[in-house]
Write a protein that holds these residues in place. Sequence first.
Motif, PDB file in Angstrom:
ATOM      1  N   SER A 194      34.215  33.063  43.106  1.00 18.94           N
ATOM      2  CA  SER A 194      35.279  34.392  43.193  1.00 18.94           C
ATOM      3  C   SER A 194      34.148  35.626  43.134  1.00 18.94           C
ATOM      4  O   SER A 194      35.026  36.537  43.267  1.00 18.94           O
ATOM      5  CB  SER A 194      36.159  34.319  42.384  1.00 18.94           C
ATOM      6  OG  SER A 194      35.722  34.347  41.077  1.00 18.94           O
ATOM      7  N   SER A 195      33.191  35.650  43.026  1.00 20.39           N
ATOM      8  CA  SER A 195      32.269  36.864  42.538  1.00 20.39           C
ATOM      9  C   SER A 195      31.978  37.632  43.846  1.00 20.39           C
ATOM     10  O   SER A 195      31.810  38.688  44.059  1.00 20.39           O
ATOM     11  CB  SER A 195      30.870  36.707  41.922  1.00 20.39           C
ATOM     12  OG  SER A 195      30.138  35.785  42.663  1.00 20.39           O
ATOM     13  N   GLU A 196      32.183  36.648  45.111  1.00 19.25           N
ATOM     14  CA  GLU A 196      31.911  37.293  46.520  1.00 19.25           C
ATOM     15  C   GLU A 196      33.122  38.529  46.467  1.00 19.25           C
ATOM     16  O   GLU A 196      32.498  39.723  46.928  1.00 19.25           O
ATOM     17  CB  GLU A 196      32.207  36.283  47.391  1.00 19.25           C
ATOM     18  CG  GLU A 196      31.039  35.899  48.178  1.00 19.25           C
ATOM     19  CD  GLU A 196      31.420  34.673  49.156  1.00 19.25           C
ATOM     20  OE1 GLU A 196      32.261  35.122  50.036  1.00 19.25           O
ATOM     21  OE2 GLU A 196      30.755  33.519  49.000  1.00 19.25           O
ATOM     22  N   GLN A 197      34.257  38.431  46.165  1.00 16.00           N
ATOM     23  CA  GLN A 197      35.205  39.255  46.087  1.00 16.00           C
ATOM     24  C   GLN A 197      34.953  40.563  45.368  1.00 16.00           C
ATOM     25  O   GLN A 197      35.292  41.726  45.486  1.00 16.00           O
ATOM     26  CB  GLN A 197      36.601  38.774  45.797  1.00 16.00           C
ATOM     27  CG  GLN A 197      37.037  37.658  46.825  1.00 16.00           C
ATOM     28  CD  GLN A 197      38.464  36.978  46.231  1.00 16.00           C
ATOM     29  OE1 GLN A 197      39.227  37.708  46.027  1.00 16.00           O
ATOM     30  NE2 GLN A 197      38.252  35.805  46.186  1.00 16.00           N
ATOM     31  N   PHE A 198      34.373  40.196  44.150  1.00 14.78           N
ATOM     32  CA  PHE A 198      33.659  41.461  43.217  1.00 14.78           C
ATOM     33  C   PHE A 198      32.607  42.407  43.988  1.00 14.78           C
ATOM     34  O   PHE A 198      32.876  43.293  43.836  1.00 14.78           O
ATOM     35  CB  PHE A 198      33.195  40.864  41.881  1.00 14.78           C
ATOM     36  CG  PHE A 198      32.628  41.612  41.047  1.00 14.78           C
ATOM     37  CD1 PHE A 198      33.335  42.286  40.236  1.00 14.78           C
ATOM     38  CD2 PHE A 198      31.212  41.756  40.863  1.00 14.78           C
ATOM     39  CE1 PHE A 198      32.678  43.344  39.331  1.00 14.78           C
ATOM     40  CE2 PHE A 198      30.426  42.658  40.107  1.00 14.78           C
ATOM     41  CZ  PHE A 198      31.139  43.507  39.118  1.00 14.78           C
ATOM     42  N   PHE A 199      31.720  41.891  44.661  1.00 10.73           N
ATOM     43  CA  PHE A 199      30.827  42.468  45.307  1.00 10.73           C
ATOM     44  C   PHE A 199      31.203  43.293  46.363  1.00 10.73           C
ATOM     45  O   PHE A 199      31.010  44.428  46.471  1.00 10.73           O
ATOM     46  CB  PHE A 199      29.707  41.528  45.748  1.00 10.73           C
ATOM     47  CG  PHE A 199      28.593  40.797  44.716  1.00 10.73           C
ATOM     48  CD1 PHE A 199      28.174  41.583  43.830  1.00 10.73           C
ATOM     49  CD2 PHE A 199      28.621  39.540  44.730  1.00 10.73           C
ATOM     50  CE1 PHE A 199      27.376  41.066  42.523  1.00 10.73           C
ATOM     51  CE2 PHE A 199      27.975  38.798  43.903  1.00 10.73           C
ATOM     52  CZ  PHE A 199      27.209  39.798  42.800  1.00 10.73           C
ATOM     53  N   LEU A 200      32.242  42.798  46.992  1.00  9.50           N
ATOM     54  CA  LEU A 200      32.895  43.527  48.120  1.00  9.50           C
ATOM     55  C   LEU A 200      33.493  44.653  47.506  1.00  9.50           C
ATOM     56  O   LEU A 200      33.669  45.783  48.283  1.00  9.50           O
ATOM     57  CB  LEU A 200      34.317  42.530  48.793  1.00  9.50           C
ATOM     58  CG  LEU A 200      33.445  41.770  49.799  1.00  9.50           C
ATOM     59  CD1 LEU A 200      34.531  40.711  50.181  1.00  9.50           C
ATOM     60  CD2 LEU A 200      32.790  42.329  50.841  1.00  9.50           C
TER      61      LEU A 200
END
Length: 242
Positions: A194-200
Amino acid sequence: MSLAKRNQAKSIDLERPHTCDFCQKSFVKESTLVTHSCEPKRRWQNQNQQEVKLGFAAWQMFHTSISPRSGTKAKKTYQEFCASSVYGAFVKFGSWCVENRAQEFECWVKWLLDHNIKIDAWCNTQQYQQYLADLLLSEKSEQAVGRGLGTINQWAQETRKPWTSFFQDVNINVAVRWIQEGRISGWLLFNAPSSEQFFLRCTPEQLTLIEKTLPIRKWKIMFLRHQQESLAIRDTLKESGL
Ligand SMILES: [Zn+2]
């Protein structure tokens, strides 16, 4: 004991019956002893304060490092710490660690000892940043992930949100600060799906700050070197829903 000697002992006791156990000063009145304050007594009374406990722990590590053979003997006592000439310097270091939220205290003290830095120079932000950079790239993944999950759990309790929604819901500025402080390591950040959404959600400036603490090139090499470990952490985090 002769009668004369016994009387003499008794009369001395009666004259000065209340003695401070810490500095050996005697007082006529008990109330004066109770309110009396001296440095050794203050040190004794402060032993449960967080900064004193940390200072004492660091001092014990320091002694073990200079005389490794004493490890077989009993550890140095708090009383010995109180009498030591470096008591003040170590307690100051303890306060510094509390104020600056020093991560992995034992690793930090070990780093200072390994670098042969004198106690008077231990409270130094630049030095701490160097330690933190070393720690993040050299510590065991269990320690790094454990520390990160502890931070996330604390966040979940304070915000009353499910911990698995951390990377979707956390305030980005707060999370970037926690990354800079080493509380969320690359082992967790780069392996949680879920860190992908954080980077976005990050701005380019925030991504630059993260990159400075966790240089992606170095982390890619790390994950290649520890591929199975990295995959296992990724799977566990995925299963847990983070
Ligand atoms: Zn005293």
